[in-house]
Scaffold this motif. Sequence first.
Motif, short mmCIF file in Angstrom:
data_model
loop_
_atom_site.label_atom_id
_atom_site.label_comp_id
_atom_site.label_asym_id
_atom_site.label_seq_id
_atom_site.Cartn_x
_atom_site.Cartn_y
_atom_site.Cartn_z
N ASP B 85 -38.11 70.39 -60.92
CA ASP B 85 -38.86 69.88 -62.07
C ASP B 85 -40.33 70.28 -62.09
O ASP B 85 -40.90 70.46 -63.16
CB ASP B 85 -38.74 68.36 -62.14
N VAL B 88 -40.47 73.68 -63.38
CA VAL B 88 -39.86 73.76 -64.71
C VAL B 88 -40.66 72.99 -65.77
O VAL B 88 -40.86 73.46 -66.88
CB VAL B 88 -38.40 73.22 -64.66
N THR B 89 -41.14 71.79 -65.41
CA THR B 89 -41.79 70.92 -66.41
C THR B 89 -43.23 70.54 -66.06
O THR B 89 -43.90 69.90 -66.86
CB THR B 89 -41.02 69.58 -66.56
N SER B 90 -43.66 70.87 -64.86
CA SER B 90 -44.93 70.47 -64.24
C SER B 90 -44.91 69.03 -63.73
O SER B 90 -45.79 68.64 -62.96
CB SER B 90 -46.17 70.77 -65.10
N ASN B 91 -43.94 68.22 -64.19
CA ASN B 91 -43.55 66.99 -63.49
C ASN B 91 -44.71 66.13 -62.97
O ASN B 91 -45.71 65.97 -63.65
CB ASN B 91 -42.61 67.40 -62.34
N VAL B 132 -49.50 73.30 -64.85
CA VAL B 132 -48.57 73.73 -65.91
C VAL B 132 -47.27 74.26 -65.30
O VAL B 132 -47.23 74.66 -64.15
CB VAL B 132 -49.21 74.81 -66.82
N PRO B 133 -46.20 74.27 -66.12
CA PRO B 133 -44.93 74.85 -65.63
C PRO B 133 -45.10 76.35 -65.36
O PRO B 133 -45.94 76.99 -65.99
CB PRO B 133 -43.97 74.63 -66.80
N HIS B 135 -43.36 78.86 -66.26
CA HIS B 135 -43.14 79.78 -67.38
C HIS B 135 -44.32 79.84 -68.34
O HIS B 135 -44.33 80.66 -69.25
CB HIS B 135 -41.83 79.46 -68.11
N GLU B 136 -45.33 78.99 -68.14
CA GLU B 136 -46.52 79.12 -68.99
C GLU B 136 -47.46 80.20 -68.48
O GLU B 136 -48.37 80.63 -69.19
CB GLU B 136 -47.25 77.78 -69.10
N HIS B 143 -34.25 78.80 -65.09
CA HIS B 143 -34.81 77.47 -64.80
C HIS B 143 -33.75 76.60 -64.15
O HIS B 143 -32.64 76.48 -64.68
CB HIS B 143 -35.29 76.80 -66.09
N PRO B 145 -33.63 72.86 -63.22
CA PRO B 145 -34.29 71.55 -63.15
C PRO B 145 -33.65 70.63 -62.12
O PRO B 145 -32.58 70.92 -61.58
CB PRO B 145 -34.11 70.99 -64.57
N PHE B 175 -33.14 66.93 -65.90
CA PHE B 175 -34.46 66.65 -65.37
C PHE B 175 -34.38 65.39 -64.51
O PHE B 175 -33.57 64.52 -64.77
CB PHE B 175 -35.47 66.40 -66.51
#
Lengths: 235, 176
Positions: B85, B88-91, B132-133, B135-136, B143, B145, B175
């Motif tokens: 995560d 993937v999401t910066s979590n 940041v994730p 992929h940014e 990905h 998660p 997630f």
Amino acid sequence: LTQKLKVRIDGEVIAASSGQTILEVARANNKYIPALCYMEGLSAVGACRLCMVEVSGVARLLPACTTPAQEGLAVTTSSPQLQSYRRIALELLFAERNHVCAVCVSSGHCELQTLAQDHGVTHVRYPYNYPRLQVDTSHQRYVLDHNRCVLCSRCVRACAEIEGAHVWDVASRGIQSRLVSELKRPWGEAKTCTSCGKCVQACPTGAMAEKGWGVEEMVKQKSVVSRLTSLRGGR
Amino acid sequence: MDKLKLGTCWLDGCSGCHMSLLDIDEGIVALLKKADIVFGPLVDAQRYPEGVDVALVEGAVSSQDDLKLAQTVRARSKVVVALGDCAVTSNVPSMRNGIPTRKLLERIYVEGASEKPGVPVDGVPPLLRQAVPLHEVVKVDLHVPGCPPKPNAILLVLSELLEGRKPDLGTKLRFG
């Protein structure tokens, strides 16, 4: 007087009654249409846009939860286009606020998380908004975490329509929209709140929870809210 | 046939994803017959080598060093996987994102310090404005998660990628 109708869902002819919505007909016949803001027993508002379906002869997509069934209606519940739009809607919900599933009381029991998984959302293609949001812990028994709120308004409707207290509302507009108790009074100071907890049970995510639970421990009793309506004969 | 090269790296995360990688237990034997781990917290290499076949990246991109390593990994790897995560999401690392970094560091290292208050500057990389994730900042090929992703998911991903196939994760992962 209710009339008997015939509608077609994904090609199958299904009997329905006038007054039923497409979503109600579909659910009664085990046809899956995803939804987040819809909850059995509450009025439908068509806010989350996940239940959008294709109706033949209609150029635009229609929300199944607010579209009445009509004689001869032919509905498609799933298509590559619908799946793609549903994914976008879900990803935007994640991007809008700080849904940090890993540290959420509702992880594993969350409707948003489950919908994302069901729709194969493995990541969010849009930049996250990372807003700074409050956590209202002022209520003795419950907590409201705006980071996890999707503004589905199920709590607003459960409180207004079933408990009859109408503590909750959505204030402001667009990205600034926030759930508020009374006129932006902290929840713990809201005089109209009866502490019944129906809002908490109606909440699809970890935005509302009982205090005292850890990560993955908060399991909502959605049926409490839906059952109350059916006991009152749908009123 | 030469063995494939597998790189792993640990950005802003808790190392739980690497723990989950180790939790594939004996599965790692079959993997290591096909590939060598050439970089990451599990091995000694100091430099990320060229020509890596599969890279697993754990953690959000949170500091200048994270950013540099992410870019190096991308440039030198054929397939880049955001593992877990945080990547993937910066979590959890993103929970600081609403606070300006200077305020954040002062709150912890000055206001929160019982002795020797002061924001560290030597030997620690400057923080980016936000975590940041992956992929940014670089292109991500897959990905995965989960917090952490389940060991069998990691094993599936690695087995498929090392066979040159893209794993079909379908609706297996979530997630959190």
